[in-house]
Motif scaffolding. Structure first.
Motif, PDB file in Angstrom:
ATOM      1  N   VAL A  89      44.938  39.818  50.599  1.00 42.86           N
ATOM      2  CA  VAL A  89      43.908  38.772  49.256  1.00 42.86           C
ATOM      3  C   VAL A  89      44.160  38.784  47.869  1.00 42.86           C
ATOM      4  O   VAL A  89      43.522  39.858  47.609  1.00 42.86           O
ATOM      5  N   ASP A  90      43.979  38.305  47.101  1.00 46.50           N
ATOM      6  CA  ASP A  90      43.243  38.940  46.133  1.00 46.50           C
ATOM      7  C   ASP A  90      43.164  37.112  45.233  1.00 46.50           C
ATOM      8  O   ASP A  90      42.781  36.481  45.174  1.00 46.50           O
ATOM      9  N   PRO A  91      41.259  37.764  45.225  1.00 46.51           N
ATOM     10  CA  PRO A  91      40.335  36.871  44.578  1.00 46.51           C
ATOM     11  C   PRO A  91      40.667  36.094  43.628  1.00 46.51           C
ATOM     12  O   PRO A  91      40.164  35.466  43.529  1.00 46.51           O
ATOM     13  N   VAL A  92      40.899  36.996  42.592  1.00 48.01           N
ATOM     14  CA  VAL A  92      40.789  36.514  41.180  1.00 48.01           C
ATOM     15  C   VAL A  92      42.129  37.249  40.788  1.00 48.01           C
ATOM     16  O   VAL A  92      41.409  38.357  40.338  1.00 48.01           O
ATOM     17  N   ASP A  93      43.537  36.977  41.004  1.00 48.43           N
ATOM     18  CA  ASP A  93      44.423  37.882  40.532  1.00 48.43           C
ATOM     19  C   ASP A  93      44.653  37.276  38.796  1.00 48.43           C
ATOM     20  O   ASP A  93      44.368  36.226  38.475  1.00 48.43           O
ATOM     21  N   GLY A  94      44.313  38.474  37.797  1.00 47.98           N
ATOM     22  CA  GLY A  94      44.213  38.084  36.578  1.00 47.98           C
ATOM     23  C   GLY A  94      42.235  38.139  36.397  1.00 47.98           C
ATOM     24  O   GLY A  94      41.966  37.586  35.123  1.00 47.98           O
ATOM     25  N   THR A  95      42.384  39.316  36.506  1.00 48.10           N
ATOM     26  CA  THR A  95      39.948  39.809  36.293  1.00 48.10           C
ATOM     27  C   THR A  95      40.087  39.330  34.834  1.00 48.10           C
ATOM     28  O   THR A  95      39.271  39.122  34.214  1.00 48.10           O
ATOM     29  N   THR A  96      41.655  39.945  34.597  1.00 44.68           N
ATOM     30  CA  THR A  96      40.780  40.538  32.366  1.00 44.68           C
ATOM     31  C   THR A  96      40.804  39.231  31.930  1.00 44.68           C
ATOM     32  O   THR A  96      40.181  38.903  30.892  1.00 44.68           O
ATOM     33  N   SER A 194      48.071  37.260  34.903  1.00 42.09           N
ATOM     34  CA  SER A 194      48.408  37.744  36.327  1.00 42.09           C
ATOM     35  C   SER A 194      50.517  37.517  36.620  1.00 42.09           C
ATOM     36  O   SER A 194      50.366  36.826  37.245  1.00 42.09           O
ATOM     37  N   CYS A 195      49.959  38.361  37.495  1.00 39.27           N
ATOM     38  CA  CYS A 195      51.785  39.043  38.741  1.00 39.27           C
ATOM     39  C   CYS A 195      51.465  37.340  39.216  1.00 39.27           C
ATOM     40  O   CYS A 195      52.585  37.115  39.219  1.00 39.27           O
ATOM     41  N   ALA A 196      50.589  36.972  39.895  1.00 40.38           N
ATOM     42  CA  ALA A 196      50.925  35.880  40.813  1.00 40.38           C
ATOM     43  C   ALA A 196      51.105  34.694  39.866  1.00 40.38           C
ATOM     44  O   ALA A 196      52.270  33.860  40.392  1.00 40.38           O
ATOM     45  N   TYR A 211      59.048  41.005  35.757  1.00 35.73           N
ATOM     46  CA  TYR A 211      59.075  42.114  36.344  1.00 35.73           C
ATOM     47  C   TYR A 211      57.819  42.771  36.152  1.00 35.73           C
ATOM     48  O   TYR A 211      57.329  43.034  34.677  1.00 35.73           O
ATOM     49  N   GLU A 212      57.342  43.791  37.367  1.00 31.49           N
ATOM     50  CA  GLU A 212      56.533  44.539  36.286  1.00 31.49           C
ATOM     51  C   GLU A 212      56.569  45.963  37.409  1.00 31.49           C
ATOM     52  O   GLU A 212      56.886  46.241  38.729  1.00 31.49           O
ATOM     53  N   ILE A 213      56.498  46.390  37.087  1.00 30.40           N
ATOM     54  CA  ILE A 213      56.339  48.540  37.379  1.00 30.40           C
ATOM     55  C   ILE A 213      54.898  48.582  37.171  1.00 30.40           C
ATOM     56  O   ILE A 213      54.867  48.768  36.163  1.00 30.40           O
TER      57      ILE A 213
HETATM   58  C1  IPD Z   1      46.926  42.530  38.045  1.00 32.87           C
HETATM   59  C2  IPD Z   1      47.359  41.459  37.660  1.00 32.87           C
HETATM   60  C3  IPD Z   1      48.114  41.635  36.389  1.00 32.87           C
HETATM   61  C4  IPD Z   1      48.921  42.669  36.494  1.00 32.87           C
HETATM   62  C5  IPD Z   1      47.620  43.953  36.953  1.00 32.87           C
HETATM   63  C6  IPD Z   1      47.345  43.743  38.215  1.00 32.87           C
HETATM   64  P1  IPD Z   1      44.321  41.788  39.427  1.00 32.87           P
HETATM   65  O1  IPD Z   1      45.468  42.070  39.291  1.00 32.87           O
HETATM   66  O2  IPD Z   1      48.612  40.635  38.398  1.00 32.87           O
HETATM   67  O3  IPD Z   1      49.078  41.251  35.891  1.00 32.87           O
HETATM   68  O4  IPD Z   1      49.799  43.656  35.513  1.00 32.87           O
HETATM   69  O5  IPD Z   1      49.277  45.056  37.319  1.00 32.87           O
HETATM   70  O6  IPD Z   1      46.770  44.717  38.683  1.00 32.87           O
HETATM   71  O7  IPD Z   1      43.591  43.387  39.164  1.00 32.87           O
HETATM   72  O8  IPD Z   1      43.469  40.936  37.702  1.00 32.87           O
HETATM   73  O9  IPD Z   1      43.757  40.944  40.710  1.00 32.87           O
END
Ligand code: IPD
Length: 277
Positions: A89-96, A194-196, A211-213
């Motif tokens: 669970v990611d409660p807020v993905d894209g917190t920034t 937000s990755c999701a 993609y993300e690393i």
């Molecule tokens: C982040 C986001 C962001 C990704 C970061 C993640 P968060 O998740 O998915 O797109 O670049 O690597 O940590 O911290 O906002 O849940």
């Protein structure tokens, strides 16, 4: 009822409840704390949402393991993913994005069984877009079936990536070198924070690859990866091997362009301390 429909229904209810908390907080002042860096944030809303989601999931499925981003941060280590049914669970993905009121943040809830993701929900409450999938059951956006784009050349594609939370020179050099190689071959980049949602953007044909690393953890990618596969896309490690949802590395594409993106990404470079394949 098909397999995991009941789990999907409860996860949807939890995502909508957490989404209401995000909407209620949208115009309010934020209380922001830093985690691993000044680009890795947590707010009161992340914690409140995780609590609300956990209560709903644990009440309905008391024997399932719960792995939440904020509990894990407090613990200081990511629990091992076992064969037991496990919520990620990611409660807020894209917190920034949430902190800046950039309207791309979401609730991401996945269920893994025997370490494979079998159900996933990604809900952006700001745009009121709810993506969902179960393994073998297809992917939907607000109830309508979605499919990836049919782009078959890099020159006609757009690609998504993120900077993540590191800002040291070595990382930035490696990250921008990879982006440069992809930029040279494609129409360009997008980044929503937000990755999701990035994975879901590829699933719904709004972009052709992501993609993300070095992303935050399995909670960022688990639900989106299933949604993308169920929309006809392909998900793997950026170097082309099978996806490991615990690896903090992901490549998701419309399928047709997958091998071409792997060819570029497997050339690296990779900075010291970036997660390797
Ligand atoms: C982040 C986001 C962001 C990704 C970061 C993640 P968060 O998740 O998915 O797109 O670049 O690597 O940590 O911290 O906002 O849940």
């Amino acid at each position: 009822m098909a397999a995991y429909d009941r789990e999907l229904e409860v996860a949807r209810q939890a995502a909508i409840e957490a989404g209401a908390l995000i909407k209620a907080a949208w115009n309010e002042p934020r209380q922001v704390d830093e985690k691993s860096s000044a680009a890795d944030l947590v707010t009161e809303t992340d914690k409140k949402c995780e609590g609300a989601i956990k209560k709903i999931l644990v009440d309905a499925f008391p024997t399932y393991t719960f792995i939440g981003e904020e509990e894990t941060a407090a613990l200081g280590r990511v629990p091992e993913l076992t064969d037991a049914p496990s919520w990620l669970v990611d409660p807020v993905d894209g917190t920034t994005s949430f902190v800046h009121r950039f309207p791309f943040c979401c609730v991401s809830i996945a269920l893994a069984v025997e370490r494979k993701v079998v159900a996933g929900i990604v809900y952006n409450p700001v745009l009121d877009e709810l993506y969902e999938a179960t393994a073998g059951g297809g992917a939907r956006l607000n109830g309508e079936k979605i499919l990836c784009s049919d782009a078959s050349t890099l020159a006609s594609s757009i690609f998504i990536t993120e900077l993540g939370s590191r800002r040291d020179e070595e990382f930035l050099d490696a990250c921008f070198a990879r982006m440069r190689s992809i930029a040279a071959a494609t129409r360009g980049f997008r980044s929503c924070g937000s990755c999701a949602l990035n994975l879901c953007s590829v699933a719904s044909g709004r972009a052709d690859g992501y993609y993300e690393i070095g992303l935050g953890g399995p909670w960022d990618m688990a639900a989106g990866a299933l949604i993308l596969e169920e929309a006809g896309g392909k998900v793997s490690d950026p170097a082309g091997g099978p996806l490991n949802i615990m690896s903090r590395r992901v490549l998701g594409t419309n399928g047709r362009l997958h091998a071409k993106f792997v060819d570029i990404l497997k050339q690296g470079p990779l900075a010291k301390d970036e997660p390797a394949p």
